[in-house]
Design a protein around this motif. Structure first.
Motif, mmCIF file in Angstrom:
data_model
loop_
_atom_site.group_PDB
_atom_site.id
_atom_site.type_symbol
_atom_site.label_atom_id
_atom_site.label_comp_id
_atom_site.label_asym_id
_atom_site.label_seq_id
_atom_site.Cartn_x
_atom_site.Cartn_y
_atom_site.Cartn_z
ATOM 1 N N MET A 61 5.579 27.758 34.797
ATOM 2 C CA MET A 61 4.624 28.749 34.342
ATOM 3 C C MET A 61 4.489 28.599 32.832
ATOM 4 O O MET A 61 5.479 28.505 32.128
ATOM 5 N N LYS A 62 3.280 28.573 32.358
ATOM 6 C CA LYS A 62 3.025 28.501 30.925
ATOM 7 C C LYS A 62 2.250 29.732 30.492
ATOM 8 O O LYS A 62 1.477 30.284 31.265
ATOM 9 N N ALA A 63 2.460 30.138 29.275
ATOM 10 C CA ALA A 63 1.733 31.259 28.702
ATOM 11 C C ALA A 63 1.649 31.030 27.199
ATOM 12 O O ALA A 63 2.356 30.182 26.655
ATOM 13 N N GLU A 64 0.814 31.768 26.564
ATOM 14 C CA GLU A 64 0.638 31.632 25.123
ATOM 15 C C GLU A 64 0.908 32.973 24.454
ATOM 16 O O GLU A 64 0.604 34.024 25.007
ATOM 17 N N THR A 65 1.483 32.922 23.272
ATOM 18 C CA THR A 65 1.764 34.126 22.502
ATOM 19 C C THR A 65 1.622 33.758 21.038
ATOM 20 O O THR A 65 1.330 32.609 20.715
ATOM 21 N N LYS A 66 1.817 34.705 20.140
ATOM 22 C CA LYS A 66 1.724 34.375 18.716
ATOM 23 C C LYS A 66 2.889 34.984 17.959
ATOM 24 O O LYS A 66 3.505 35.949 18.401
ATOM 25 N N LEU A 67 3.171 34.416 16.831
ATOM 26 C CA LEU A 67 4.237 34.868 15.955
ATOM 27 C C LEU A 67 3.690 35.958 15.042
ATOM 28 O O LEU A 67 2.648 35.772 14.413
ATOM 29 N N THR A 68 4.377 37.098 14.955
ATOM 30 C CA THR A 68 3.915 38.178 14.093
ATOM 31 C C THR A 68 4.358 37.927 12.657
ATOM 32 O O THR A 68 5.171 37.037 12.392
ATOM 33 N N SER A 69 3.872 38.747 11.751
ATOM 34 C CA SER A 69 4.260 38.611 10.343
ATOM 35 C C SER A 69 5.743 38.900 10.137
ATOM 36 O O SER A 69 6.338 38.482 9.150
ATOM 37 N N LYS A 70 6.366 39.573 11.089
ATOM 38 C CA LYS A 70 7.798 39.860 11.019
ATOM 39 C C LYS A 70 8.633 38.782 11.705
ATOM 40 O O LYS A 70 9.841 38.916 11.841
ATOM 41 N N GLY A 71 7.979 37.713 12.197
ATOM 42 C CA GLY A 71 8.704 36.630 12.850
ATOM 43 C C GLY A 71 9.047 36.929 14.295
ATOM 44 O O GLY A 71 9.922 36.298 14.878
ATOM 45 N N GLN A 72 8.352 37.872 14.907
ATOM 46 C CA GLN A 72 8.630 38.249 16.292
ATOM 47 C C GLN A 72 7.594 37.624 17.220
ATOM 48 O O GLN A 72 6.460 37.371 16.820
ATOM 49 N N ILE A 73 8.008 37.400 18.469
ATOM 50 C CA ILE A 73 7.073 36.956 19.498
ATOM 51 C C ILE A 73 7.213 37.883 20.697
ATOM 52 O O ILE A 73 8.250 38.510 20.895
ATOM 53 N N VAL A 74 6.162 37.966 21.490
ATOM 54 C CA VAL A 74 6.190 38.745 22.724
ATOM 55 C C VAL A 74 6.225 37.755 23.877
ATOM 56 O O VAL A 74 5.394 36.854 23.954
ATOM 57 N N ILE A 75 7.195 37.901 24.754
ATOM 58 C CA ILE A 75 7.265 37.064 25.946
ATOM 59 C C ILE A 75 6.406 37.758 26.997
ATOM 60 O O ILE A 75 6.644 38.919 27.328
ATOM 61 N N PRO A 76 5.383 37.076 27.500
ATOM 62 C CA PRO A 76 4.465 37.719 28.448
ATOM 63 C C PRO A 76 5.191 38.341 29.639
ATOM 64 O O PRO A 76 6.212 37.836 30.111
ATOM 65 N N LYS A 77 4.635 39.446 30.106
ATOM 66 C CA LYS A 77 5.257 40.228 31.174
ATOM 67 C C LYS A 77 5.521 39.401 32.426
ATOM 68 O O LYS A 77 6.589 39.523 33.040
ATOM 69 N N ALA A 78 4.578 38.554 32.822
ATOM 70 C CA ALA A 78 4.762 37.753 34.042
ATOM 71 C C ALA A 78 6.003 36.880 33.940
ATOM 72 O O ALA A 78 6.765 36.734 34.908
ATOM 73 N N ILE A 79 6.237 36.310 32.765
ATOM 74 C CA ILE A 79 7.414 35.456 32.567
ATOM 75 C C ILE A 79 8.678 36.305 32.559
ATOM 76 O O ILE A 79 9.675 35.943 33.178
ATOM 77 N N ARG A 80 8.651 37.446 31.857
ATOM 78 C CA ARG A 80 9.831 38.330 31.850
ATOM 79 C C ARG A 80 10.189 38.768 33.263
ATOM 80 O O ARG A 80 11.358 38.810 33.635
ATOM 81 N N GLU A 81 9.181 39.099 34.058
ATOM 82 C CA GLU A 81 9.442 39.530 35.432
ATOM 83 C C GLU A 81 9.999 38.386 36.269
ATOM 84 O O GLU A 81 10.930 38.570 37.037
ATOM 85 N N GLU A 82 9.433 37.198 36.126
ATOM 86 C CA GLU A 82 9.912 36.027 36.874
ATOM 87 C C GLU A 82 11.377 35.742 36.552
ATOM 88 O O GLU A 82 12.170 35.442 37.433
#
Length: 92
Positions: A1-22
């Motif tokens: 499974m692939k997904a895309e996210t972005k890096l915030t100005s604080k250096g954080q990323i969000v792991i998409p919900k589908a991946i977290r659930e999997e």
């Protein structure tokens, strides 16, 4: 499974919900990040994260088996292979 996210100005990323659930990752799970190359990183459970929040090792292992329906997926894959082989035979 692939997904895309972005890096915030604080250096954080969000792991998409589908991946977290999997992966059955809950809030508070500890993760380790490793630089693999100049443009790639690996994210995995921290070494002390082998036991997930509120889970024991058996629950953790079962979580990998409980995702999806392996038999149905294998049957669907087999049907595709049979259909592909049949199309090849008809072309001859």
């Amino acid at each position: 499974m692939k997904a895309e996210t972005k890096l915030t100005s604080k250096g954080q990323i969000v792991i998409p919900k589908a991946i977290r659930e999997e992966l059955r990752w809950r809030p508070g799970v500890r993760l380790a990040i490793e630089m693999v190359s100049a443009d790639a990183v690996r994210l995995e459970l921290a070494s002390n994260g082998a036991k997930r929040i509120g889970e024991d090792a058996i629950d953790h292992a079962f979580g990998f088996l409980a995702v999806g329906d392996p038999l149905r997926e294998l049957e669907a894959e087999h049907r595709k292979e049979v259909a592909r082989d049949e199309r090849r035979r008809r072309r001859r």
